[in-house]
Enzyme design. Structure first.
Site, PDB file in Angstrom:
ATOM      1  N   SER A 129       0.564 -54.639 -35.125  1.00  0.00           N
ATOM      2  CA  SER A 129       1.625 -55.083 -34.226  1.00  0.00           C
ATOM      3  C   SER A 129       2.999 -54.609 -34.700  1.00  0.00           C
ATOM      4  O   SER A 129       3.883 -54.315 -33.891  1.00  0.00           O
ATOM      5  CB  SER A 129       1.615 -56.613 -34.122  1.00  0.00           C
ATOM      6  OG  SER A 129       0.447 -57.062 -33.465  1.00  0.00           O
ATOM      7  N   GLU A 358      -1.576 -52.712 -27.928  1.00  0.00           N
ATOM      8  CA  GLU A 358      -0.321 -52.320 -27.267  1.00  0.00           C
ATOM      9  C   GLU A 358       0.720 -53.438 -27.307  1.00  0.00           C
ATOM     10  O   GLU A 358       1.495 -53.639 -26.361  1.00  0.00           O
ATOM     11  CB  GLU A 358      -0.583 -51.842 -25.841  1.00  0.00           C
ATOM     12  CG  GLU A 358      -1.369 -50.535 -25.800  1.00  0.00           C
ATOM     13  CD  GLU A 358      -1.486 -49.942 -24.415  1.00  0.00           C
ATOM     14  OE1 GLU A 358      -0.492 -49.977 -23.672  1.00  0.00           O
ATOM     15  OE2 GLU A 358      -2.577 -49.436 -24.082  1.00  0.00           O
TER      16      GLU A 358
END
Length: 374
Positions: A129, A358
């Site tokens: 992340s 994502e």
């Protein structure tokens, strides 16, 4: 023009056509694929049916709304086909947006035809992340560089024919000093292994042992790689929400059908208020998520401000909603939905990952909060 509130008749007809193609032509190919491996016949079919050409139109980048409708429609009938298409887009769009004419001429016809498999290699064991924390080293070697390090949780790895690879070429911290490279899968020193994941898609690692890259392999400019990554993710993030909406719609349809057929306590399940109210909530949340995805895509296509927050909201709400809807559909079906091969068992495994990749849900909340105070 599409508003954030409705699809026009042409779009609805196209979505129905996509769902039929997915069910009749793509699902049989997906079912014959090997879990965890690239399904090349499926990707070739996406090319032959013209779906990859819609993803990579000849006149420029795909419109975000079209991308969302593609992903939602395919996901309702065949998540493997949806993911195969999305991965081609994610891996190759840096070439479309930032590549040279020579790079595009070499690779894009092969990608669009479904003959070349693309990968987007950003994540690392210590940089998921927090993508700006990547550590893959690009060390100077004459006019070029040597890549040394590892990428992890890369879709289509290690079987991809071309990889968009993000490496650190400078001493600057975080997002500065990162360069994007276009690395063919057969480049000397490049290897990898497959990872066995919860969902059946091809995911693996890439190991770089002094892999040579030169100026002709750079995407964009040296030091501008993080911008290359973000431009691609800005386009694709709302469509992750569309993928989630497609799965939520499939789960909702299964739950509605089951509640209408299944008899218990003297009548069909749908006549139980607890069940009917649960279905009503599932339908309402799914529709709200779809509208937010369409709104974000429309804003992106119109060039409106605040795209980062809109895209983050769309992905956040849609992926969290899909998880809730699929889980509720499993609960309404009972034990049969946990049997291997059941649609909901499949969706239960599929729906978890989009809340992470994502940009995890927590990252999306951080983006939204920052935009509130910008």
């Amino acid at each position: 023009m599409t508003t954030p509130f409705a699809l026009d008749a042409t779009q609805r007809a196209w979505c129905a056509e996509l769902r039929a193609l997915a069910a009749e032509r793509l699902r049989p190919l997906a079912e014959r694929g090997e879990p965890g491996r690239v399904n090349r016949p499926l990707v070739a079919a996406l090319g032959a049916l013209g779906l990859l050409a819609r993803l990579f139109p000849a006149d420029g980048p795909v419109r975000a709304m079209e991308l969302c409708l593609l992903r939602e429609s395919l996901a309702r009938e065949c998540t493997e086909a949806e993911t195969a298409l999305a991965l081609q887009g994610l891996g190759a769009y840096p070439v479309v947006q930032s590549g040279t004419a020579a790079q595009r001429a070499r690779w894009m016809p092969e990608v669009v035809a479904g003959r070349a498999i693309a990968a987007f290699a950003l994540s690392e064991p210590g940089a998921g992340s927090d993508a700006a924390a990547l550590e893959l080293r690009a060390e100077r070697d004459g006019a070029g560089w040597r890549l040394t390090g590892e990428k992890a949780w890369i879709s289509n790895a290690p079987e991809a024919d071309l990889c968009t690879v993000f490496a650190r070429t400078g001493e600057a911290p975080r997002a500065r000093g990162v360069t994007a490279f276009l690395v063919p899968g057969d480049r000397p020193g490049l290897s990898g292994r497959s990872l066995e994941m919860l969902s059946p898609h091809p995911v693996g690692t890439l190991a770089f042992d002094a892999v040579p890259v030169g100026p002709d392999d750079v995407l964009g400019r040296p030091g501008g790689g993080f911008r290359v990554a973000m431009r691609t993710l800005d386009l694709f993030r709302p469509s992750v929400g569309a993928f989630a909406v497609g799965m939520a719609r499939a789960a909702l349809a299964a739950a509605v059908g089951h509640a209408g057929r299944r008899r218990a306590f003297g009548g069909p399940l749908k006549d139980l208020q607890a069940v009917s109210h649960r279905l009503a909530d599932m339908a309402t949340r799914t529709e709200a998520a779809a509208l937010l995805v369409y709104a974000a895509a429309s804003a992106y296509d119109a060039g409106e401000p605040g795209i980062a927050a809109r895209s983050a909201m769309a992905k956040l709400l849609a992926t969290e909603t899909a998880q809730e809807v699929v889980d509720a559909a499993v609960q309404l079906h009972g034990a049969r939905a946990l049997q291997r091969g059941h649609l909901l068992e499949h969706l239960y495994r599929e729906v978890r990952a989009p809340r992470i990749y994502e940009g995890a849900t927590e990252v999306q909340r951080t983006i939204i909060a920052k935009e509130l105070y910008r």
